[in-house]
Design a protein around this motif. Structure first.
Motif, mmCIF file in Angstrom:
data_model
loop_
_atom_site.group_PDB
_atom_site.id
_atom_site.type_symbol
_atom_site.label_atom_id
_atom_site.label_comp_id
_atom_site.label_asym_id
_atom_site.label_seq_id
_atom_site.Cartn_x
_atom_site.Cartn_y
_atom_site.Cartn_z
ATOM 1 N N LYS A 262 0.805 -1.223 0.000
ATOM 2 C CA LYS A 262 0.000 0.000 0.000
ATOM 3 C C LYS A 262 0.840 1.276 0.000
ATOM 4 O O LYS A 262 0.372 2.327 -0.433
ATOM 5 N N ARG A 263 2.060 1.210 0.525
ATOM 6 C CA ARG A 263 2.894 2.406 0.672
ATOM 7 C C ARG A 263 4.222 2.236 -0.051
ATOM 8 O O ARG A 263 4.849 1.176 0.023
ATOM 9 N N TYR A 264 4.632 3.312 -0.723
ATOM 10 C CA TYR A 264 5.946 3.340 -1.367
ATOM 11 C C TYR A 264 6.693 4.545 -0.813
ATOM 12 O O TYR A 264 6.252 5.688 -0.969
ATOM 13 N N TYR A 265 7.798 4.272 -0.101
ATOM 14 C CA TYR A 265 8.588 5.331 0.522
ATOM 15 C C TYR A 265 9.743 5.714 -0.403
ATOM 16 O O TYR A 265 10.488 4.859 -0.879
ATOM 17 N N TYR A 266 9.896 7.011 -0.602
ATOM 18 C CA TYR A 266 10.897 7.519 -1.536
ATOM 19 C C TYR A 266 11.886 8.411 -0.780
ATOM 20 O O TYR A 266 11.506 9.425 -0.185
ATOM 21 N N TYR A 267 13.165 8.009 -0.800
ATOM 22 C CA TYR A 267 14.236 8.744 -0.128
ATOM 23 C C TYR A 267 15.209 9.222 -1.210
ATOM 24 O O TYR A 267 15.844 8.394 -1.886
ATOM 25 N N ALA A 268 15.375 10.547 -1.359
ATOM 26 C CA ALA A 268 16.158 11.054 -2.489
ATOM 27 C C ALA A 268 17.234 12.054 -2.067
ATOM 28 O O ALA A 268 17.244 12.546 -0.935
ATOM 29 N N HIS A 269 18.121 12.363 -3.003
ATOM 30 C CA HIS A 269 19.261 13.301 -2.856
ATOM 31 C C HIS A 269 20.302 12.762 -1.880
ATOM 32 O O HIS A 269 20.877 13.524 -1.088
ATOM 33 N N LEU A 270 20.559 11.455 -1.946
ATOM 34 C CA LEU A 270 21.533 10.861 -1.036
ATOM 35 C C LEU A 270 22.961 11.272 -1.406
ATOM 36 O O LEU A 270 23.215 11.827 -2.471
ATOM 37 N N ARG A 271 23.887 10.967 -0.528
ATOM 38 C CA ARG A 271 25.251 11.495 -0.597
ATOM 39 C C ARG A 271 26.002 11.064 -1.862
ATOM 40 O O ARG A 271 25.889 9.934 -2.342
ATOM 41 N N ASN A 305 25.956 10.990 -10.138
ATOM 42 C CA ASN A 305 26.870 11.393 -9.066
ATOM 43 C C ASN A 305 27.226 12.879 -9.105
ATOM 44 O O ASN A 305 28.367 13.268 -8.882
ATOM 45 N N VAL A 306 26.225 13.698 -9.404
ATOM 46 C CA VAL A 306 26.437 15.140 -9.496
ATOM 47 C C VAL A 306 25.659 15.850 -8.392
ATOM 48 O O VAL A 306 24.482 15.559 -8.154
ATOM 49 N N ASN A 307 26.301 16.798 -7.705
ATOM 50 C CA ASN A 307 25.641 17.626 -6.694
ATOM 51 C C ASN A 307 25.083 18.883 -7.352
ATOM 52 O O ASN A 307 25.807 19.853 -7.544
ATOM 53 N N ASN A 308 23.806 18.852 -7.693
ATOM 54 C CA ASN A 308 23.190 20.049 -8.258
ATOM 55 C C ASN A 308 22.072 20.591 -7.363
ATOM 56 O O ASN A 308 21.319 21.469 -7.766
ATOM 57 N N ILE A 309 21.963 20.049 -6.146
ATOM 58 C CA ILE A 309 21.004 20.557 -5.175
ATOM 59 C C ILE A 309 21.717 21.617 -4.334
ATOM 60 O O ILE A 309 22.853 21.424 -3.908
ATOM 61 N N ASN A 310 21.067 22.730 -4.090
ATOM 62 C CA ASN A 310 21.717 23.854 -3.397
ATOM 63 C C ASN A 310 21.980 23.602 -1.918
ATOM 64 O O ASN A 310 23.010 24.020 -1.386
ATOM 65 N N VAL A 311 21.036 22.943 -1.253
ATOM 66 C CA VAL A 311 21.143 22.736 0.195
ATOM 67 C C VAL A 311 21.058 21.237 0.495
ATOM 68 O O VAL A 311 20.165 20.552 0.000
ATOM 69 N N PRO A 312 21.988 20.690 1.311
ATOM 70 C CA PRO A 312 21.922 19.265 1.667
ATOM 71 C C PRO A 312 20.605 18.948 2.365
ATOM 72 O O PRO A 312 20.227 19.630 3.325
ATOM 73 N N HIS A 313 19.912 17.945 1.885
ATOM 74 C CA HIS A 313 18.652 17.551 2.529
ATOM 75 C C HIS A 313 18.209 16.190 2.026
ATOM 76 O O HIS A 313 18.670 15.705 0.987
ATOM 77 N N LEU A 314 17.302 15.602 2.768
ATOM 78 C CA LEU A 314 16.639 14.375 2.342
ATOM 79 C C LEU A 314 15.255 14.741 1.824
ATOM 80 O O LEU A 314 14.481 15.398 2.526
ATOM 81 N N HIS A 315 14.953 14.342 0.610
ATOM 82 C CA HIS A 315 13.573 14.438 0.132
ATOM 83 C C HIS A 315 12.891 13.141 0.533
ATOM 84 O O HIS A 315 13.298 12.049 0.126
ATOM 85 N N PHE A 316 11.851 13.247 1.358
ATOM 86 C CA PHE A 316 11.119 12.072 1.813
ATOM 87 C C PHE A 316 9.684 12.151 1.314
ATOM 88 O O PHE A 316 8.999 13.153 1.526
ATOM 89 N N GLY A 317 9.238 11.103 0.628
ATOM 90 C CA GLY A 317 7.870 11.083 0.111
ATOM 91 C C GLY A 317 7.182 9.756 0.376
ATOM 92 O O GLY A 317 7.846 8.719 0.537
ATOM 93 N N MET A 318 5.862 9.804 0.446
ATOM 94 C CA MET A 318 5.070 8.583 0.605
ATOM 95 C C MET A 318 3.986 8.540 -0.474
ATOM 96 O O MET A 318 3.171 9.441 -0.572
ATOM 97 N N GLN A 319 4.027 7.481 -1.261
ATOM 98 C CA GLN A 319 3.025 7.268 -2.296
ATOM 99 C C GLN A 319 2.059 6.179 -1.847
ATOM 100 O O GLN A 319 2.490 5.144 -1.325
ATOM 101 N N LEU A 320 0.761 6.401 -2.059
ATOM 102 C CA LEU A 320 -0.253 5.400 -1.737
ATOM 103 C C LEU A 320 -0.636 4.653 -3.006
ATOM 104 O O LEU A 320 -0.785 5.251 -4.077
ATOM 105 N N ILE A 321 -0.820 3.341 -2.873
ATOM 106 C CA ILE A 321 -1.136 2.506 -4.036
ATOM 107 C C ILE A 321 -2.321 1.615 -3.694
ATOM 108 O O ILE A 321 -2.196 0.652 -2.934
#
Length: 374
Positions: A262-271, A305-321
């Motif tokens: 039912k849930r898909y967890y998305y973790y993005a912009h990792l190191r 492997n490119v750093n094009n995000i301005n500020v270090p952060h984790l994008h965390f999302g939850m998708q419902l299916i």
């Protein structure tokens, strides 16, 4: 002379007969050819009709299947706006009723769904007295179905909120220190974890729906948790890793699917260079609270492997299916997880550097989650 005349006539008679035979044969041949061509044409026409019938039947089957998909009943949209105080109050009632072994065990998802039905989804109308009255009725022996009077809205909210919160509270076992040793202790409570490890700072605000322009104009479908590069990232819930690798929007990212799908967890912009924890790979199972990667600022590039995000952060999302067509289709459901992140601050996974050679971290206290054994 007479014999000669007879021989000549005989010769002509043979020639005439031969001509007649050839003429008859020619006529028969022409008729046979015509009949063959007519029959061939009929066969072709018949074959075409059969093919047309088969194509029509096939098209009808496809059309019926498409209609079935269109008519298939499943939730198409969820606007999750349950505030933190409601999550905290209902979860506390649920956990207390189980830990105190009360006669009536309360279910926080039912409580939230009742309130959502009562307020038409607008929790700005929340009153403590409404929750207190509901709890009292349940403790007096009434069941939620009778209290709610079979309203259709309740059916929607209970399904939607169960899809979101089903594995957040329940029974589990966790390691605790006892006389210098670690032992497993049975508990009932919050068993989902904040995606940022314990003792690591982060900040966030409700940025769900904010505009984004990289690649194309779109809205932000998650919550950004600002922190330091290298901060260990934690699996919120137990599940199966469905995606590992580079995505030009999310950079190095991980996608984890709950076991109930039912849930898909998305973790993005990792190191950059070292985005993932040890042994992370697609298809593997992870336990709630496991270290899965490290916070970074990769992404917004077709090149890996490119750093094009301005500020270090984790994008965390939850998708419902609710239907598998929603997973990659145009009708995806991503919910606002801001209040969920605030709720999970009470349950953080403590970590330590377990591998000096790779400088990888892992959790300090293991958990036995029943869903891992199902």
């Amino acid at each position: 002379m007479v014999l000669k005349a007879i021989k000549i006539r005989k010769k002509y008679i043979i020639i005439i007969i031969a001509v007649i035979i050839l003429a008859i044969g020619s006529c028969i041949g022409v008729n046979l050819y015509k009949n063959f061509k007519i029959n061939e044409k009929l066969r072709i026409e018949e074959k075409q009709k059969i093919q047309e019938i088969e194509d029509n039947e096939k098209n009808e089957e496809v059309k019926q299947e498409e209609e079935k998909v269109e008519q298939k009943e499943y939730i198409k949209w969820v606007d999750f706006n349950v505030p933190l105080d409601v999550l905290e109050k209902t979860s506390a009632l649920d956990i207390k009723s189980h830990n105190n072994e009360e006669k009536v065990k309360l279910n926080w998802i039912e409580l939230i769904s009742y309130l959502a039905t009562k307020y038409g989804g607008n929790f700005k109308s929340f009153k403590q007295s409404d929750l207190d009255n509901l709890v009292q009725k349940l403790k007096n022996g009434e069941n939620i179905e009778n209290i709610i009077s079979n309203q259709k809205l309740y059916s929607y909210y209970i399904e939607a909120y169960t899809a979101i919160l089903d594995e957040f509270i329940g029974e589990y076992e966790i390691e605790v220190d006892s006389n210098g040793q670690k032992v497993f202790q049975k508990k009932y409570g919050v068993k989902a974890f904040l995606p940022v490890a314990k003792n690591y700072n982060f900040s966030h605000y409700d940025d769900f729906g904010a505009s984004r322009s990289y690649g194309y104009k779109r809205v932000h479908l998650g919550n950004d948790l600002m922190g330091s590069i290298g901060t260990p990232i934690i699996a919120v819930e137990s599940g199966t890793i469905e995606a590992v690798g580079w995505n030009q929007y999310g950079g190095w990212r991980i996608g984890i699917r709950s076991f109930d799908k039912k849930r898909y967890y998305y973790y993005a912009h990792l190191r950059k260079d070292h985005p993932y924890a040890k042994d992370i790979k697609e298809g593997s199972a992870v336990n709630a609270g496991d270290v899965i990667g490290y916070l970074g600022m990769t992404g917004y590039s077709a090149k890996e492997n490119v750093n094009n995000i301005n500020v270090p952060h984790l994008h965390f999302g939850m998708q419902l299916i609710f239907d598998e067509s929603q997973k990659e289709g145009t009708n995806q459901i991503w919910i606002d997880v801001y209040s969920i992140i605030n709720f999970l601050k009470k349950n953080r996974s403590e970590v330590y550097r377990a591998y000096e050679d790779t400088k990888d971290y892992q959790r300090k206290y293991n958990i036995i989650d029943p869903v891992m054994e199902e």
